[in-house]
Design a protein around this motif. Sequence first.
Motif, PDB file in Angstrom:
ATOM      1  N   VAL A   1       0.847  -1.198   0.000  1.00  0.00           N
ATOM      2  CA  VAL A   1       0.000   0.000   0.000  1.00  0.00           C
ATOM      3  C   VAL A   1       0.882   1.247   0.000  1.00  0.00           C
ATOM      4  CG1 VAL A   1      -1.800   1.273   1.225  1.00  0.00           C
ATOM      5  CG2 VAL A   1      -1.792  -1.232   1.256  1.00  0.00           C
ATOM      6  N   PRO A   2       0.753   2.117  -0.996  1.00  0.00           N
ATOM      7  CA  PRO A   2       1.542   3.359  -0.993  1.00  0.00           C
ATOM      8  C   PRO A   2       1.195   4.227   0.209  1.00  0.00           C
ATOM      9  CG  PRO A   2       0.502   2.974  -3.144  1.00  0.00           C
ATOM     10  CD  PRO A   2      -0.117   2.007  -2.178  1.00  0.00           C
ATOM     11  N   ASP A   3       2.169   4.956   0.699  1.00  0.00           N
ATOM     12  CA  ASP A   3       1.955   5.903   1.786  1.00  0.00           C
ATOM     13  C   ASP A   3       0.783   6.818   1.424  1.00  0.00           C
ATOM     14  OD1 ASP A   3       2.233   7.486   4.007  1.00  0.00           O
ATOM     15  OD2 ASP A   3       4.096   8.447   3.363  1.00  0.00           O
ATOM     16  N   THR A   4      -0.211   6.903   2.320  1.00  0.00           N
ATOM     17  CA  THR A   4      -1.436   7.654   2.021  1.00  0.00           C
ATOM     18  C   THR A   4      -1.850   8.489   3.232  1.00  0.00           C
ATOM     19  OG1 THR A   4      -2.165   5.852   0.570  1.00  0.00           O
ATOM     20  CG2 THR A   4      -3.821   7.466   1.218  1.00  0.00           C
ATOM     21  N   ARG A   5      -2.228   9.735   2.987  1.00  0.00           N
ATOM     22  CA  ARG A   5      -2.687  10.624   4.048  1.00  0.00           C
ATOM     23  C   ARG A   5      -3.862  11.455   3.540  1.00  0.00           C
ATOM     24  NH1 ARG A   5       1.529  11.853   8.134  1.00  0.00           N
ATOM     25  NH2 ARG A   5       3.199  10.330   7.809  1.00  0.00           N
ATOM     26  N   LEU A   6      -4.659  11.961   4.471  1.00  0.00           N
ATOM     27  CA  LEU A   6      -5.740  12.862   4.092  1.00  0.00           C
ATOM     28  C   LEU A   6      -5.165  14.202   3.644  1.00  0.00           C
ATOM     29  CD1 LEU A   6      -8.391  12.113   6.859  1.00  0.00           C
ATOM     30  CD2 LEU A   6      -8.519  11.507   4.435  1.00  0.00           C
ATOM     31  N   TYR A   7      -5.840  14.833   2.715  1.00  0.00           N
ATOM     32  CA  TYR A   7      -5.343  16.064   2.111  1.00  0.00           C
ATOM     33  C   TYR A   7      -5.528  17.267   3.021  1.00  0.00           C
ATOM     34  CZ  TYR A   7      -4.842  19.858  -1.311  1.00  0.00           C
ATOM     35  OH  TYR A   7      -4.449  20.984  -1.985  1.00  0.00           O
ATOM     36  N   ASN A   8      -4.437  17.952   3.273  1.00  0.00           N
ATOM     37  CA  ASN A   8      -4.455  19.293   3.841  1.00  0.00           C
ATOM     38  C   ASN A   8      -3.109  19.937   3.512  1.00  0.00           C
ATOM     39  OD1 ASN A   8      -2.537  18.600   5.935  1.00  0.00           O
ATOM     40  ND2 ASN A   8      -4.232  17.747   7.142  1.00  0.00           N
ATOM     41  N   GLU A   9      -2.952  21.184   3.863  1.00  0.00           N
ATOM     42  CA  GLU A   9      -1.754  21.926   3.435  1.00  0.00           C
ATOM     43  C   GLU A   9      -0.468  21.338   3.990  1.00  0.00           C
ATOM     44  OE1 GLU A   9      -0.187  26.582   3.171  1.00  0.00           O
ATOM     45  OE2 GLU A   9      -2.073  26.080   4.179  1.00  0.00           O
ATOM     46  N   SER A  10      -0.447  20.999   5.267  1.00  0.00           N
ATOM     47  CA  SER A  10       0.777  20.480   5.878  1.00  0.00           C
ATOM     48  C   SER A  10       1.080  19.060   5.395  1.00  0.00           C
ATOM     49  CB  SER A  10       0.667  20.514   7.402  1.00  0.00           C
ATOM     50  OG  SER A  10      -0.442  19.745   7.847  1.00  0.00           O
ATOM     51  N   ASN A  11       0.037  18.223   5.239  1.00  0.00           N
ATOM     52  CA  ASN A  11       0.267  16.852   4.769  1.00  0.00           C
ATOM     53  C   ASN A  11       0.798  16.825   3.342  1.00  0.00           C
ATOM     54  OD1 ASN A  11      -0.428  15.556   7.110  1.00  0.00           O
ATOM     55  ND2 ASN A  11      -2.499  15.004   6.456  1.00  0.00           N
ATOM     56  N   LEU A  12       0.296  17.712   2.491  1.00  0.00           N
ATOM     57  CA  LEU A  12       0.778  17.740   1.109  1.00  0.00           C
ATOM     58  C   LEU A  12       2.250  18.132   1.065  1.00  0.00           C
ATOM     59  CD1 LEU A  12       0.303  17.507  -1.911  1.00  0.00           C
ATOM     60  CD2 LEU A  12      -0.492  19.875  -1.910  1.00  0.00           C
ATOM     61  N   LEU A  13       2.645  19.136   1.821  1.00  0.00           N
ATOM     62  CA  LEU A  13       4.055  19.544   1.832  1.00  0.00           C
ATOM     63  C   LEU A  13       4.936  18.430   2.375  1.00  0.00           C
ATOM     64  CD1 LEU A  13       6.182  21.705   1.376  1.00  0.00           C
ATOM     65  CD2 LEU A  13       5.669  22.600   3.674  1.00  0.00           C
ATOM     66  N   TYR A  14       4.475  17.780   3.443  1.00  0.00           N
ATOM     67  CA  TYR A  14       5.237  16.657   4.010  1.00  0.00           C
ATOM     68  C   TYR A  14       5.427  15.544   2.990  1.00  0.00           C
ATOM     69  CZ  TYR A  14       6.194  12.444   6.708  1.00  0.00           C
ATOM     70  OH  TYR A  14       6.738  11.261   7.162  1.00  0.00           O
ATOM     71  N   MET A  15       4.357  15.175   2.289  1.00  0.00           N
ATOM     72  CA  MET A  15       4.426  14.087   1.317  1.00  0.00           C
ATOM     73  C   MET A  15       5.313  14.449   0.120  1.00  0.00           C
ATOM     74  SD  MET A  15       2.571  11.355   2.229  1.00  0.00           S
ATOM     75  CE  MET A  15       1.722  10.560   0.856  1.00  0.00           C
ATOM     76  N   LEU A  16       5.273  15.704  -0.313  1.00  0.00           N
ATOM     77  CA  LEU A  16       6.131  16.131  -1.416  1.00  0.00           C
ATOM     78  C   LEU A  16       7.601  16.114  -1.016  1.00  0.00           C
ATOM     79  CD1 LEU A  16       4.032  19.058  -2.918  1.00  0.00           C
ATOM     80  CD2 LEU A  16       4.617  16.910  -4.055  1.00  0.00           C
ATOM     81  N   ASN A  17       7.894  16.528   0.210  1.00  0.00           N
ATOM     82  CA  ASN A  17       9.280  16.486   0.691  1.00  0.00           C
ATOM     83  C   ASN A  17       9.784  15.056   0.822  1.00  0.00           C
ATOM     84  OD1 ASN A  17       9.655  19.267   0.844  1.00  0.00           O
ATOM     85  ND2 ASN A  17       8.838  19.389   2.929  1.00  0.00           N
ATOM     86  N   LYS A  18       8.874  14.158   1.175  1.00  0.00           N
ATOM     87  CA  LYS A  18       9.259  12.766   1.395  1.00  0.00           C
ATOM     88  C   LYS A  18       9.333  11.969   0.089  1.00  0.00           C
ATOM     89  CE  LYS A  18       7.965   8.668   4.099  1.00  0.00           C
ATOM     90  NZ  LYS A  18       6.981   8.105   5.067  1.00  0.00           N
ATOM     91  N   HIS A  19       8.380  12.176  -0.808  1.00  0.00           N
ATOM     92  CA  HIS A  19       8.264  11.313  -1.990  1.00  0.00           C
ATOM     93  C   HIS A  19       8.504  12.037  -3.319  1.00  0.00           C
ATOM     94  CE1 HIS A  19       6.719   8.249   0.664  1.00  0.00           C
ATOM     95  NE2 HIS A  19       5.703   9.002   1.029  1.00  0.00           N
ATOM     96  N   THR A  20       8.580  13.335  -3.322  1.00  0.00           N
ATOM     97  CA  THR A  20       8.811  14.152  -4.524  1.00  0.00           C
ATOM     98  C   THR A  20       7.598  14.202  -5.458  1.00  0.00           C
ATOM     99  OG1 THR A  20      11.163  13.574  -4.462  1.00  0.00           O
ATOM    100  CG2 THR A  20      10.365  14.612  -6.475  1.00  0.00           C
ATOM    101  N   MET A  21       6.957  13.052  -5.669  1.00  0.00           N
ATOM    102  CA  MET A  21       5.778  13.021  -6.540  1.00  0.00           C
ATOM    103  C   MET A  21       4.643  12.301  -5.840  1.00  0.00           C
ATOM    104  SD  MET A  21       3.964  10.989  -9.014  1.00  0.00           S
ATOM    105  CE  MET A  21       5.037   9.817  -9.872  1.00  0.00           C
TER     106      MET A  21
END
Length: 260
Positions: A29-49
Amino acid sequence: MKIIRSRTLSSKWIKTRILLRNEILRSFVPDTRLYNESNLLYMLNKHTMVYVKPVNGTFGQGVIRVEKLSAGRFNFRIGTTSRTYTTYRELFHSLKNVKLNRAYLIQKGIRLLTYRGRIFDIRVMVQKNASDRWETTGYIGRVAHPKKIVTNFHNSGKPLPLEILLGDHIRETEKKEYIDKLSRLGLKIAKQFSKTHSGYKEIGVDIGLDRTLKPWILEVNTAPDPFIFNQLKDKRMFNKALRLARLRGRFIARKRTKRR
């Protein structure tokens, strides 16, 4: 033909949580989180895409690919539209204007295998047979439109035999064994869903393969459409999938009344 809707579970977030309860399936299962401003930035820093998806959505509608580029830039793509920004704040503000008015989640982006330069994923069909036992009844590849980021048939994707799509990535002698592995993964997923939702009789699993050939569970559909298999020249999978769907009360043909 009369279509009877079966019991469905539309929330991608709930379906992800069901999968994560299984220790074996969790690793697919790919890393998955609910959408919000902080979660999106965290996921982009961690996974790039990442992929930003409506929690309740079908046919790939509303799916957005977001990437962190070099020099602190960001890009998102939805449909055939692509935009690039110099700051994260600009990106997030712009996403508000293109997102549908509903809840979203963020999923780690998988660099999918390609066929002739176009990404593809796999639909695995799993159904309960006449003996009420889970059985993998079909598998098919779905190639994305050259200008789109989703592979869905209803969103200009092209269904093709999986054996053809794997041709550039797996030796001919290893294809059957690998496809059997995907079929077994589909069965594990169906059985996991049965533990919490016993009423389901069929599921469609969307699987993406990364460049190491590791399968990733992109989505689980609890009301899968068997008609995608009708796009194959060999109709055996389609005939079986449709027969079992009708056994469960779906896609029942209307009886024609005789004219007097």
